[in-house]
Design a protein around this motif. Structure first.
Motif, PDB file in Angstrom:
ATOM      1  N   ALA A  17       0.834  -1.204   0.000  1.00  0.00           N
ATOM      2  CA  ALA A  17       0.000   0.000   0.000  1.00  0.00           C
ATOM      3  C   ALA A  17       0.867   1.252   0.000  1.00  0.00           C
ATOM      4  O   ALA A  17       0.608   2.211  -0.750  1.00  0.00           O
ATOM      5  CB  ALA A  17      -0.933  -0.007   1.210  1.00  0.00           C
ATOM      6  N   ARG A  18       1.914   1.257   0.795  1.00  0.00           N
ATOM      7  CA  ARG A  18       2.784   2.432   0.866  1.00  0.00           C
ATOM      8  C   ARG A  18       3.526   2.661  -0.448  1.00  0.00           C
ATOM      9  O   ARG A  18       3.687   3.808  -0.888  1.00  0.00           O
ATOM     10  CB  ARG A  18       3.779   2.271   2.014  1.00  0.00           C
ATOM     11  N   ALA A  19       3.961   1.584  -1.075  1.00  0.00           N
ATOM     12  CA  ALA A  19       4.648   1.736  -2.358  1.00  0.00           C
ATOM     13  C   ALA A  19       3.710   2.324  -3.401  1.00  0.00           C
ATOM     14  O   ALA A  19       4.085   3.217  -4.181  1.00  0.00           O
ATOM     15  CB  ALA A  19       5.183   0.385  -2.819  1.00  0.00           C
ATOM     16  N   LEU A  20       2.481   1.837  -3.432  1.00  0.00           N
ATOM     17  CA  LEU A  20       1.487   2.345  -4.378  1.00  0.00           C
ATOM     18  C   LEU A  20       1.184   3.819  -4.118  1.00  0.00           C
ATOM     19  O   LEU A  20       1.121   4.638  -5.050  1.00  0.00           O
ATOM     20  CB  LEU A  20       0.212   1.508  -4.259  1.00  0.00           C
ATOM     21  N   LEU A  21       1.022   4.178  -2.838  1.00  0.00           N
ATOM     22  CA  LEU A  21       0.719   5.569  -2.484  1.00  0.00           C
ATOM     23  C   LEU A  21       1.892   6.489  -2.808  1.00  0.00           C
ATOM     24  O   LEU A  21       1.702   7.617  -3.277  1.00  0.00           O
ATOM     25  CB  LEU A  21       0.366   5.664  -0.999  1.00  0.00           C
ATOM     26  N   ALA A  22       3.114   6.014  -2.548  1.00  0.00           N
ATOM     27  CA  ALA A  22       4.295   6.839  -2.841  1.00  0.00           C
ATOM     28  C   ALA A  22       4.385   7.160  -4.324  1.00  0.00           C
ATOM     29  O   ALA A  22       4.671   8.311  -4.715  1.00  0.00           O
ATOM     30  CB  ALA A  22       5.554   6.123  -2.364  1.00  0.00           C
ATOM     31  N   ASP A  23       4.131   6.166  -5.188  1.00  0.00           N
ATOM     32  CA  ASP A  23       4.171   6.399  -6.638  1.00  0.00           C
ATOM     33  C   ASP A  23       3.119   7.423  -7.048  1.00  0.00           C
ATOM     34  O   ASP A  23       3.391   8.349  -7.833  1.00  0.00           O
ATOM     35  CB  ASP A  23       3.927   5.086  -7.387  1.00  0.00           C
ATOM     36  N   ALA A  24       1.897   7.260  -6.511  1.00  0.00           N
ATOM     37  CA  ALA A  24       0.813   8.149  -6.908  1.00  0.00           C
ATOM     38  C   ALA A  24       1.004   9.563  -6.359  1.00  0.00           C
ATOM     39  O   ALA A  24       0.703  10.555  -7.040  1.00  0.00           O
ATOM     40  CB  ALA A  24      -0.526   7.580  -6.437  1.00  0.00           C
ATOM     41  N   LEU A  25       1.528   9.669  -5.137  1.00  0.00           N
ATOM     42  CA  LEU A  25       1.705  10.994  -4.528  1.00  0.00           C
ATOM     43  C   LEU A  25       2.829  11.795  -5.182  1.00  0.00           C
ATOM     44  O   LEU A  25       2.847  13.022  -5.075  1.00  0.00           O
ATOM     45  CB  LEU A  25       1.976  10.836  -3.028  1.00  0.00           C
ATOM     46  N   ARG A  26       3.747  11.125  -5.860  1.00  0.00           N
ATOM     47  CA  ARG A  26       4.776  11.867  -6.579  1.00  0.00           C
ATOM     48  C   ARG A  26       4.162  12.733  -7.679  1.00  0.00           C
ATOM     49  O   ARG A  26       4.644  13.832  -7.952  1.00  0.00           O
ATOM     50  CB  ARG A  26       5.812  10.905  -7.170  1.00  0.00           C
ATOM     51  N   ASP A  27       3.094  12.218  -8.290  1.00  0.00           N
ATOM     52  CA  ASP A  27       2.427  12.985  -9.347  1.00  0.00           C
ATOM     53  C   ASP A  27       1.335  13.907  -8.801  1.00  0.00           C
ATOM     54  O   ASP A  27       1.080  14.972  -9.358  1.00  0.00           O
ATOM     55  CB  ASP A  27       1.803  12.021 -10.374  1.00  0.00           C
ATOM     56  N   GLU A  28       0.684  13.472  -7.694  1.00  0.00           N
ATOM     57  CA  GLU A  28      -0.420  14.251  -7.122  1.00  0.00           C
ATOM     58  C   GLU A  28      -0.200  14.408  -5.616  1.00  0.00           C
ATOM     59  O   GLU A  28      -0.880  13.785  -4.803  1.00  0.00           O
ATOM     60  CB  GLU A  28      -1.762  13.548  -7.386  1.00  0.00           C
TER      61      GLU A  28
END
Length: 299
Positions: free
Chosen positions: A33-44
Motif C-alpha cells: 500500500a505504501r509503495a502504491l501511495l508513494a508512486d501516486a503521490l509523486r504525481d499528485e
C-alpha cells in the motif's frame, strides 16, 4: 486468485490508486500500500484521497506522529473534510490528547447530531477519561440513532464491561475485540487509567476479564499479577504508599514522626511501643511486597 495489483494504471489515476491502497490496507499489506501511495503521490502530492490512505496506513501501523502531520496537511487543504477530522480524532485519542480529541468529536457532532457512529467514538473517548456515566449515555444515544450499527453495539458492550461490571464470557469478549482491535487497546488503557486514579481493585477485575479472553497474552498476565499484588488484603496497610508514591511515603513518615514527638510528651510510656510499631511497619513495607510478588509470579 492472484493478489497482485496492476499498479501502472493506478499510478496515473489517483482515485484508483487510493481505492487499491485502501483495499491493501484492509488486508494489512502495508508495504504494498505504501509503495502504491508513494508512486501516486509523486504525481499528485495534494490529492486528498491519497493523503487520507497514507494517514490510515500510519494509524494502522501506530505511526501517530506521521499520521498527524499528514492529516494536518489535509485539513489545511480541506478544513471540513469529515474523514480527516475523524481520523485526527482517533490519533489524538490514541496519543492521550483527550481535550483535543473531544474538541474534534464535538465539532463533528454539531454538524451531524444524528450520526450514531460519532456517539460511539465519543463514548470510547469518555472511557479513556474514566467518565463512565457519560460513556454509557453516549453509547445509548448512538444506539438510539443506529440500533444495528456494529460500532455502536461494540461501544455499548465496552460500557457494559467497564461501567456496570457485567461478566462477559471469553467468547463474547473475543468477538468484541476481533471486531475492532482498538477495543482491546481501549480496555487496556482503561485498566491503566483506573490504576493511575487509585482504583486498583476495579483495574484488577477488568484485567482479569481480559486475561480470561486471551490466557496466552504474556503482557496481560504480568499486568494481572502486578495488580493482584497491589490489591491483596495484606497490602492494605501500604495503601498510602501505593496511592501517592513518594509523596505519600514522605507525608506518612512526617506524620508518624510528629505523632511520636507528641506521644513522647503526652504519654511517654507509649512512646517506646509506638517506635517499635513504626520500625516494624518500615520493615514490612520493604520486605513483604517483593516477597509476595515473587510468590504470585510462581503461582
Amino acid at each position: 486468485m492472484n493478489d497482485r495489483f496492476d499498479e501502472s494504471p493506478a499510478a496515473s489515476n489517483p482515485a484508483m490508486a487510493a481505492a487499491q491502497a485502501s483495499e491493501l490496507l484492509d488486508r494489512r499489506r502495508f508495504a504494498q500500500a505504501r509503495a502504491l501511495l508513494a508512486d501516486a503521490l509523486r504525481d499528485e502530492p495534494q490529492h486528498l484521497d491519497l493523503l487520507f490512505e497514507l494517514a490510515r496506513a500510519d494509524v494502522l501501523e501506530d505511526r501517530n506522529d506521521a499520521a498527524r502531520d499528514t492529516l494536518s496537511q489535509m485539513l489545511q487543504l480541506a478544513p471540513s473534510h469529515i474523514g480527516a477530522r475523524l481520523l485526527m480524532f482517533v490519533v489524538e485519542m490514541e496519543t492521550g490528547r483527550l481535550p483535543e480529541a473531544e474538541m474534534l468529536i464535538l465539532g463533528l457532532l454539531r454538524e451531524a447530531p444524528q450520526q450514531g457512529e460519532l456517539y460511539a467514538h465519543y463514548a470510547r473517548l469518555m472511557l479513556r477519561g474514566l467518565n463512565f456515566d457519560k460513556a454509557s449515555r453516549l453509547a445509548d444515544e448512538g444506539l438510539r440513532f443506529a440500533p444495528n450499527l456494529d460500532i455502536c453495539l461494540r461501544a455499548r458492550a465496552l460500557c457494559d464491561l467497564v461501567v456496570q461490571g457485567q461478566n462477559i464470557d471469553s467468547t463474547a469478549l473475543g468477538r468484541l475485540v476481533a471486531g475492532d482491535p482498538h477495543d482491546l487497546h481501549t480496555l487496556r488503557l482503561v485498566v491503566i487509567a483506573l490504576l493511575q486514579a487509585g482504583r486498583a481493585r476495579e483495574a484488577h477485575q477488568l484485567a482479569q476479564t481480559l486475561l480470561r479472553a486471551d490466557p496466552t497474552d504474556a503482557s496481560l498476565l504480568q499486568m494481572v499479577q502486578a495488580l493482584r499484588t497491589t490489591t491483596h488484603w495484606s497490602m492494605l496497610p501500604l495503601w498510602p504508599l501505593q496511592r501517592w508514591g513518594w509523596a505519600g511515603s514522605i507525608g506518612l513518615w512526617l506524620l508518624m514522626l510528629v505523632g511520636l514527638r507528641v506521644l513522647d510528651r503526652m504519654a511517654p510510656a507509649w512512646s517506646g511501643p509506638a517506635t517499635l510499631l513504626l520500625l516494624a511497619y518500615v520493615i514490612y513495607s520493604w520486605v513483604w511486597p517483593p516477597l509476595f510478588r515473587r510468590w504470585v509470579q510462581r503461582d
